[in-house]
Design an enzyme around this catalytic site. Structure first.
Site, PDB file in Angstrom:
ATOM      1  N   GLY A   1     -31.421  -6.963  -4.659  1.00 27.26           N
ATOM      2  CA  GLY A   1     -31.736  -7.626  -5.915  1.00 27.26           C
ATOM      3  C   GLY A   1     -30.910  -7.083  -7.067  1.00 27.26           C
ATOM      4  O   GLY A   1     -29.712  -6.830  -6.932  1.00 27.26           O
TER       5      GLY A   1
ATOM      6  N   THR B   1       0.853  -1.185   0.000  1.00 23.87           N
ATOM      7  CA  THR B   1       0.000   0.000   0.000  1.00 23.87           C
ATOM      8  C   THR B   1       0.892   1.239   0.000  1.00 23.87           C
ATOM      9  O   THR B   1       1.786   1.360   0.832  1.00 23.87           O
ATOM     10  CB  THR B   1      -0.911   0.013   1.240  1.00 23.87           C
ATOM     11  OG1 THR B   1      -1.758  -1.128   1.203  1.00 23.87           O
ATOM     12  CG2 THR B   1      -1.764   1.264   1.281  1.00 23.87           C
TER      13      THR B   1
ATOM     14  N   THR C   1      -4.323 -14.101   5.639  1.00 20.86           N
ATOM     15  CA  THR C   1      -5.582 -14.626   5.113  1.00 20.86           C
ATOM     16  C   THR C   1      -6.395 -15.279   6.235  1.00 20.86           C
ATOM     17  O   THR C   1      -5.888 -15.564   7.319  1.00 20.86           O
ATOM     18  CB  THR C   1      -5.322 -15.674   4.027  1.00 20.86           C
ATOM     19  OG1 THR C   1      -4.638 -16.794   4.635  1.00 20.86           O
ATOM     20  CG2 THR C   1      -4.465 -15.115   2.897  1.00 20.86           C
ATOM     21  N   SER C   2      -7.666 -15.541   5.934  1.00 18.08           N
ATOM     22  CA  SER C   2      -8.500 -16.230   6.931  1.00 18.08           C
ATOM     23  C   SER C   2      -7.913 -17.585   7.287  1.00 18.08           C
ATOM     24  O   SER C   2      -7.993 -18.030   8.437  1.00 18.08           O
ATOM     25  CB  SER C   2      -9.927 -16.395   6.395  1.00 18.08           C
ATOM     26  OG  SER C   2     -10.603 -15.156   6.378  1.00 18.08           O
TER      27      SER C   2
ATOM     28  N   GLU D   1      -2.912  -8.830   5.354  1.00 20.26           N
ATOM     29  CA  GLU D   1      -2.438  -8.935   6.747  1.00 20.26           C
ATOM     30  C   GLU D   1      -2.810 -10.271   7.379  1.00 20.26           C
ATOM     31  O   GLU D   1      -3.210 -10.349   8.535  1.00 20.26           O
ATOM     32  CB  GLU D   1      -2.974  -7.765   7.576  1.00 20.26           C
ATOM     33  CG  GLU D   1      -2.360  -6.449   7.132  1.00 20.26           C
ATOM     34  CD  GLU D   1      -2.497  -5.370   8.156  1.00 20.26           C
ATOM     35  OE1 GLU D   1      -2.127  -5.609   9.318  1.00 20.26           O
ATOM     36  OE2 GLU D   1      -2.969  -4.287   7.791  1.00 20.26           O
TER      37      GLU D   1
ATOM     38  N   ARG E   1     -38.502  -0.057  -0.025  1.00 21.68           N
ATOM     39  CA  ARG E   1     -38.806  -0.762  -1.274  1.00 21.68           C
ATOM     40  C   ARG E   1     -40.074  -1.602  -1.119  1.00 21.68           C
ATOM     41  O   ARG E   1     -40.175  -2.419  -0.189  1.00 21.68           O
ATOM     42  CB  ARG E   1     -37.632  -1.679  -1.655  1.00 21.68           C
ATOM     43  CG  ARG E   1     -37.867  -2.597  -2.839  1.00 21.68           C
ATOM     44  CD  ARG E   1     -37.948  -1.850  -4.140  1.00 21.68           C
ATOM     45  NE  ARG E   1     -37.859  -2.772  -5.274  1.00 21.68           N
ATOM     46  CZ  ARG E   1     -38.023  -2.400  -6.546  1.00 21.68           C
ATOM     47  NH1 ARG E   1     -38.275  -1.133  -6.829  1.00 21.68           N
ATOM     48  NH2 ARG E   1     -37.900  -3.281  -7.520  1.00 21.68           N
TER      49      ARG E   1
END
Length: 408
Positions: free
Chosen positions: A364, A164, A390-391, A388, A292
């Site tokens: 939708g 970054t 991964t899962s 930072e 909606r």
């Protein structure tokens, strides 16, 4: 030691509301434009600097909040505004944490102000750890730093990726190998000052999400930096390497490396970013479901929609509590005996992906278009389960911590 509480004090509430106002009035209106442009939103960063959000003082105040809630609160509000722009605003913080975690007082005082610049001339910084062949596997890092004793300089060669602000930063913090035989224990962090010869930007990545945040390769070709740019200093490094070598001979405990020290400090903050994005998508979906109408009534009157919203809000609140707990533990020096930092990042990241997907489903066809922000939020949320750690890496850390076994 501050007591753990789920109630923000008056000062924190004031800061939260101030940040929320900036996110609503400045970040959100600019979000779609900078996502499409895929460029660093310098005007927004400058606005953040002018009001004091993008500054060393603000970051320090939140970082040293004795409750630990300053940083996660700030991250949630800014990322509620927009993840890409917010990352451009806070991305410098990862480099700053790298210096705070590993640097001397003199290095902290010298380099962190140069990472930010000032309101009239804003700067950014970059933390460079990942490499083309070394992301989660930090032991495979190849960027090498060799000490030139005659000149008291370090010579650094290698390529960093997924950085970054990489290449556009005023100050780069680079993790490099100083002792290859020690694997991940033989790493150290270095400051690369502005204008240093041999540092250049490589490929700039065109990303799926967080497109307002600059991500690029950083190439280091015989980069020479003074010995004073080694974070923590050479004496401290030599002592740490000596301990690591002794532990290796004894087959003893794991010694933390420079990159992991930074990531451990920042994982709850990333969880807070994910909470902000998830909350933003949930609020859009809730408002849409209330207004909606289909078949003569608001769609929230249908359990299929209402129950989804109930689950979304429950997961967001649970994620925030995990983040706050880990943040409080970190600031008060409580050890993560159950990998609570990784838990917070894992759950919040997965929540952001799930909630933003549910938001699209509730809207939708409208949710699938760029006319509504949940499409962008869903793309942005994908990064939280990747960067930072991964899962899968978070689950590995948690499992290792709980079991004490070297699970692979």
């Amino acid at each position: 030691m501050a007591e753990f509480t789920m109630e923000l004090n008056d000062e924190q509430k004031e800061v939260r509301d101030w940040l929320h106002g900036f996110a609503a009035d400045v970040i959100r209106p600019a979000a779609a434009e900078w996502d499409e442009r895929e460029e660093t939103p310098w005007p927004v960063i400058q606005e953040a600097a002018k009001v004091g959000i993008y500054s060393l003082d603000f970051y320090a105040q939140q970082y040293f909040d004795p409750t630990g809630l300053g940083i996660p609160m700030a991250m949630e509000e800014l990322f509620w505004g927009d993840a890409g722009i917010a990352l451009s605003i806070v991305g410098t913080g990862l480099a700053a944490v790298g210096v705070l975690a590993n640097g001397t007082e003199e290095q902290i005082g010298t380099w962190i102000p140069q990472m930010y610049g000032d309101a009239n001339d804003v700067k950014v910084a970059a933390f460079c750890s990942s490499e083309p062949d070394a992301g989660s596997d930090v032991a495979s890092m190849r960027t090498r730093a060799v000490y030139d004793e005659a000149k008291d300089e370090w010579v650094i060669n290698g390529t960093k990726t997924w950085a970054t602000n990489g290449g556009i930063a005023n100050v780069h913090v680079v993790v490099a190998v100083v002792d290859p035989e020690l694997g991940s224990k033989g790493h150290a962090s270095f400051i690369i000052p502005p204008g240093t010869e041999g540092l250049s930007q490589g490929q700039k990545f065109k990303k799926h999400g967080i497109r307002a945040s600059h991500t690029a390769e950083v190439i280091l070709d015989n980069v020479r930096v003074p010995g004073s740019c080694l974070l923590g200093g050479k004496e401290k490094l030599d002592e740490r390497l000596a301990r690591a070598r002794e532990k290796a001979r004894q087959g003893g405990e794991r010694v933390k490396n420079a990159a992991m020290a930074t990531f451990e400090a920042s994982r709850p903050a990333v969880g807070a970013m994910a909470v902000g994005t998830a909350r933003a998508a949930y609020e859009v979906a809730l408002d849409y479901a209330v207004t909606r109408e289909q078949f003569g009534r608001p769609i929230i009157d249908n359990q299929g929609v209402a129950f989804q919203l109930a689950d979304m809000r429950t997961s967001i609140d649970a994620a925030r509590l995990l983040v706050w707990r880990a943040s409080w533990m970190a600031i008060n020096g409580k050890p993560f005996t159950a990998a609570e930092g990784s838990m917070s990042k894992l759950f919040a990241s997965e929540t952001a992906k799930k909630v933003t997907a549910q938001a699209i489903q509730i809207l939708g066809g409208n949710g699938y278009t760029r006319e509504y922000p949940v499409e962008r939020m869903h793309r942005d949320a994908a990064i939280y389960t990747i960067f930072e750690g991964t899962s899968e890496i978070q689950r590995l850390v948690i499992a290792r911590t709980l079991s004490g076994k070297p699970i692979r």
